[in-house]
Write a protein that holds these residues in place. Structure first.
Motif, PDB file in Angstrom:
ATOM      1  N   HIS A   1      -9.422   5.146  -1.456  1.00 51.29           N
ATOM      2  CA  HIS A   1      -8.593   4.878  -0.280  1.00 51.29           C
ATOM      3  C   HIS A   1      -7.587   3.768  -0.578  1.00 51.29           C
ATOM      4  N   PRO A   2      -6.328   3.970  -0.168  1.00 57.43           N
ATOM      5  CA  PRO A   2      -5.314   2.945  -0.410  1.00 57.43           C
ATOM      6  C   PRO A   2      -5.339   1.842   0.637  1.00 57.43           C
ATOM      7  N   VAL A   3      -4.595   0.779   0.368  1.00 59.99           N
ATOM      8  CA  VAL A   3      -4.393  -0.305   1.321  1.00 59.99           C
ATOM      9  C   VAL A   3      -2.891  -0.538   1.437  1.00 59.99           C
ATOM     10  N   SER A   4      -2.496  -1.306   2.454  1.00 63.24           N
ATOM     11  CA  SER A   4      -1.093  -1.678   2.643  1.00 63.24           C
ATOM     12  C   SER A   4      -0.168  -0.469   2.627  1.00 63.24           C
ATOM     13  N   TYR A   5      -0.380   0.413   3.604  1.00 62.26           N
ATOM     14  CA  TYR A   5       0.509   1.563   3.730  1.00 62.26           C
ATOM     15  C   TYR A   5       1.944   1.107   4.001  1.00 62.26           C
ATOM     16  N   TYR A   6       2.898   1.888   3.512  1.00 60.48           N
ATOM     17  CA  TYR A   6       4.300   1.593   3.801  1.00 60.48           C
ATOM     18  C   TYR A   6       5.123   2.863   3.616  1.00 60.48           C
ATOM     19  N   GLY A   7       6.349   2.842   4.167  1.00 56.62           N
ATOM     20  CA  GLY A   7       7.248   3.977   4.014  1.00 56.62           C
ATOM     21  C   GLY A   7       6.628   5.271   4.511  1.00 56.62           C
TER      22      GLY A   7
END
Length: 786
Positions: free
Chosen positions: A710-716
């Motif tokens: 799972h990723p962190v710090s979603y953006y764009g």
């Protein structure tokens, strides 16, 4: 007239339908109303079985959603069961939308690299008929072979003997049936007739509330990218008619498209044209499907533009006619499931009445994301459109939530109906309890939602949420970007229909700032929560209070720029030049750029400020103790190519989206330069599908690392940071490799790579710069050029 048409169409079918009175509407508050009363359903999705329907009815649930195929026997069996239990029900079409036969112009996806010597390969292209193939040298682009190959049984066998061992790439332009392009031509006509026959001969009763997905499951709507060209004869006839109306003669078409012309060419020939380029990739040629000839051409965007116009026109016209006929036949609304930006629900002339969304959110944050884009599509429509959650699965575990909480989270965004997927008696009881509170609630029907939109490129800092003042914050596919306006402010620019809007706010606490304007005219500014801005003006400079709630700036090409932040950034740039000159400014151009930005600040505050912020970012990366690598700039790679995506670190990403399996692994190589040894953490910022998450590996100093799930710090537009692990690295240069190999289609876009000798806290596409400000505070004496 419609009934006469249907009677002719349906022949001897006898049973007349039970039609509803036309007593419904979508209110200005974007809520369904039936018989003068709000229709806000709270129920469950049921299977087309008596057992599933019974379970819902016995739990006290009065609203259900059921998906049925285009089979009259199933409708005649299920609909009476729903009516017998006095349920209110929506019916969704479970049949897939018919897929079109197209030429897929995707040279970055349909390619096999690493070929040399005697080539004899079988390539899986399911549903393919034929393909134009091009074999070229990977180093210099020299073409060794080009021609048309047949696809038999879903396989293309390519055999060729190269006179060299240099690696070659085979680029394929297949003619295939592709679900991404619905068949709006011959296939649509048959589908329409089948659907109308079922509707006309089903016993729809008083409980019927509307139809979902009138053109079938997974309707992708309008083509978002220039990649697919229909091969339908009906499409070519429409395209030929379009060319005749727009250009008149074949000579004008050839001149405008910049194609070779001979006296034998007709408008029908140009209507069979497939451009073999996609953006900057592909070849400068066109393939004529009628003659099977390939000829050279200039890359003219207008060719794709004309194809796109005819596709959109066909889709809009046929879908709207079908929707209008369904509403005349049933006297109930028609709803479409959201399936990406640019769908039929966003067309300003669409006859749709509602938009639906579903999914399996794992947390409340996921739930907000699942609902945000459909709600944006609904709320941006001038013509009112209601939004419903259909098939929403309730999560289990620590992050789980019940139906009541799901409604509380999505209702403020504008959702006005909920059908949950209930897997247990406990879930059914929870939905029934939520229905007691929210079903047909008049206060919800009267509550109109006000939205403030941000471009997806500005996601982080902007985020789907409720805002003060009764507004909601929602993403859009519109143009714009986040603005880097200093450590204490965040904001973005949004352009909609040619009108530019700036939005900015203070981080953590209210700020009292001096801000520079591009003129002495103060633009319209307001805080969404009504906080007084207390603006005081002196010529083209103002003092104002900037709250933590968004401030909207309208009627100006520039937004106010914080004076102190500009001066601080100038000082930080000067410090980096003075302290790390050999790393950041060997040629002296950075110092000249800094002077130039300072000299133009009065004339163009925003442009100067953004330039000096970008300069600071660039030099901070070069001088930093970590490695911040742009993924689209590898030393060597056989990935699909580079894609331009707004909101990423440099507006570009390294893309991998093969539709066929390569004979060699996909690899990208980088050099990591470590000034410090010891433990380093390795990260990737990317947008990955499930296959890519499993397939992508990172190798640093010979050690293979796997991405965390799972990723962190979603953006764009869906990007996030994935941690790959920690390794021991010596000082000096080290090779890093990205590798991926999968037996199924894979889709990933990689923005950034990070190798940090200390804890790294991702912040979207922004590199960590706290170390610069900390060092600047300790600098004695002050920087020479400051």
């Amino acid at each position: 007239m419609v009934s006469i048409l249907l009677a002719t169409l349906l022949g001897g079918l006898q049973d007349p339908p039970i039609t509803q009175a036309a007593d419904w509407r979508v209110t200005p508050e974007r809520c369904f109303e039936v018989g003068g009363e709000p229709y806000i359903p709270v129920g469950v999705k049921v299977e087309p079985t008596i057992e599933s329907i019974d379970a819902a009815a016995k739990a006290g649930i009065q609203d259900v959603y059921v998906e049925l195929p285009l089979d009259l026997g199933t409708w005649r069996r299920i609909v009476p069961e729903l009516e017998a239990r006095h349920l209110r029900y929506l019916i969704g079409i479970s049949t897939l939308a018919p897929s079109a036969s197209v030429v897929a112009v995707e040279p970055t996806s349909y390619r096999v690299s690493g070929l040399s010597g005697q080539i004899d390969i079988n390539i899986d292209i399911p549903g393919g008929q034929r393909a134009y193939c091009l074999l070229a040298n990977e180093s210099n682009g020299g073409v060794s072979y080009e021609g048309t190959q047949l696809i038999t049984g879903g396989k293309l066998r390519f055999r060729y003997r190269l006179a060299t061992d240099l690696p070659h790439v085979l680029v394929i332009y297949p003619e295939v049936n592709d679900q991404r392009m619905p068949d709006f031509w011959e296939g649509f006509d048959k589908y329409r007739d089948d659907l109308l026959a079922v509707l006309h001969n089903s016993t729809l009763g008083p409980g019927y509330r509307g139809l979902v997905n009138p053109a079938g499951q997974r309707l992708t709507g309008f083509q978002a990218d220039d990649t697919l060209v229909p091969t339908s004869k009906l499409f070519r006839l429409e395209f030929e008619s379009f060319l005749r109306q727009k250009y008149g003669t074949p000579q004008v078409v050839a001149a405008t498209w910049q194609l070779a012309y001979s006296g034998e060419m007709s408008l029908a020939d140009y209507a069979a044209t497939v451009p073999l380029w996609q953006g900057g990739r592909g070849v400068d040629s066109v393939w004529n499907l009628s003659t099977d000839r390939v000829s050279s051409a200039s890359r003219r965007d207008i060719v794709w533009e004309d194809i796109r116009t005819v596709i959109r026109g066909s889709a809009t016209r046929r879908i709207n006619r079908l929707i209008d006929t369904i509403k005349e036949e049933t006297h109930r609304p028609v709803i479409q499931t959201w399936n990406g930006w640019g769908g039929v629900y966003e067309d300003k002339g669409s006859s749709l009445d509602g938009i639906a969304f579903g999914g399996e959110p794992e947390s409340v944050i996921d739930l907000m994301e699942v609902s945000s884009r459909p709600m944006s599509s609904a709320l941006r429509r001038v013509h009112p459109m209601a939004a419903l959650a259909i098939g929403l699965k309730l999560p289990k575990g620590d992050n789980g939530f019940d139906a009541t909480r799901a409604i509380r989270q999505t209702e403020p965004l504008g959702t006005r109906g909920w059908f949950f997927t209930a897997d247990s008696a406990e879930d059914l009881a929870g939905v029934a309890a939520a229905a007691e509170i929210y079903r047909d609630q008049p206060s919800l029907a009267r509550n109109a939602v006000q939205a403030v939109f941000f471009p997806e490129a500005a996601t982080n800092p902007a985020v789907t949420s409720r805002l003060p003042g009764g507004y909601v914050w929602l993403p859009t596919p519109g143009s714009g970007e986040r603005l880097d306006i200093g450590p204490n402010l965040e904001g973005y620019r949004y352009v909609n229909r040619g009108v530019t809007t700036f939005v900015f706010w203070a981080v953590a606490k209210q700020q009292h700032l001096k801000m520079r304007l591009s003129s002495e005219v103060v633009p319209s500014m307001r805080a969404l929560d009504g906080t007084p801005l207390n603006i005081k003006q002196r010529r083209n400079e103002i003092e104002m209070d900037v709250p933590t709630s968004p401030v909207v700036v309208e009627g100006s090409a520039d937004m106010p720029v914080p004076v102190e932040a500009f001066a601080a950034t100038q000082l930080a740039c000067a410090y980096l030049i003075d302290t790390f000159g050999k790393l950041v400014d060997l040629s002296g151009t950075e110092y000249l750029n800094l002077q130039r930005a300072g000299g133009s600040f009065d004339r163009s505050p925003l442009g100067s400020y953004l330039a000096v912020r970008e300069q600071f970012r660039r030099m901070a990366i070069l001088a930093s103790p970590y490695n911040w690598l742009e993924a689209e700039s590898p030393e060597r790679t056989n990935f699909s190519g580079i894609a331009e995506i707004s909101g990423c670190s440099s507006g570009k990403v390294l893309s991998l989206s093969p539709k066929i399996r390569s004979v060699v692994p996909y690899t990208a190589q980088y050099t990591v330069r470590n000034r410090l040894g010891d433990t380093h953490s390795v990260w990737i910022a990317a947008r990955l599908d499930d296959v890519a998450r499993r397939a992508l590996k990172v190798t640093v100093a010979g050690q293979e690392l796997t991405l965390q799930p799972h990723p962190v710090s979603y953006y764009g537009a869906g990007f996030g940071w994935y941690k790959c692990g920690e390794i021991q690295l010596p000082a000096g240069q080290t090779q890093m490799f990205l590798r991926a190999q999968a037996d199924e289609p894979i889709d990933c876009q990689i923005d950034l790579l990070m190798v940090a000798p200390e804890d790294f806290r991702p912040n979207g596409p922004n590199p960590p710069t706290d170390w610069v400000w900390a060092a600047l505070q300790q600098a004695r004496p002050p920087a020479k050029t400051g």
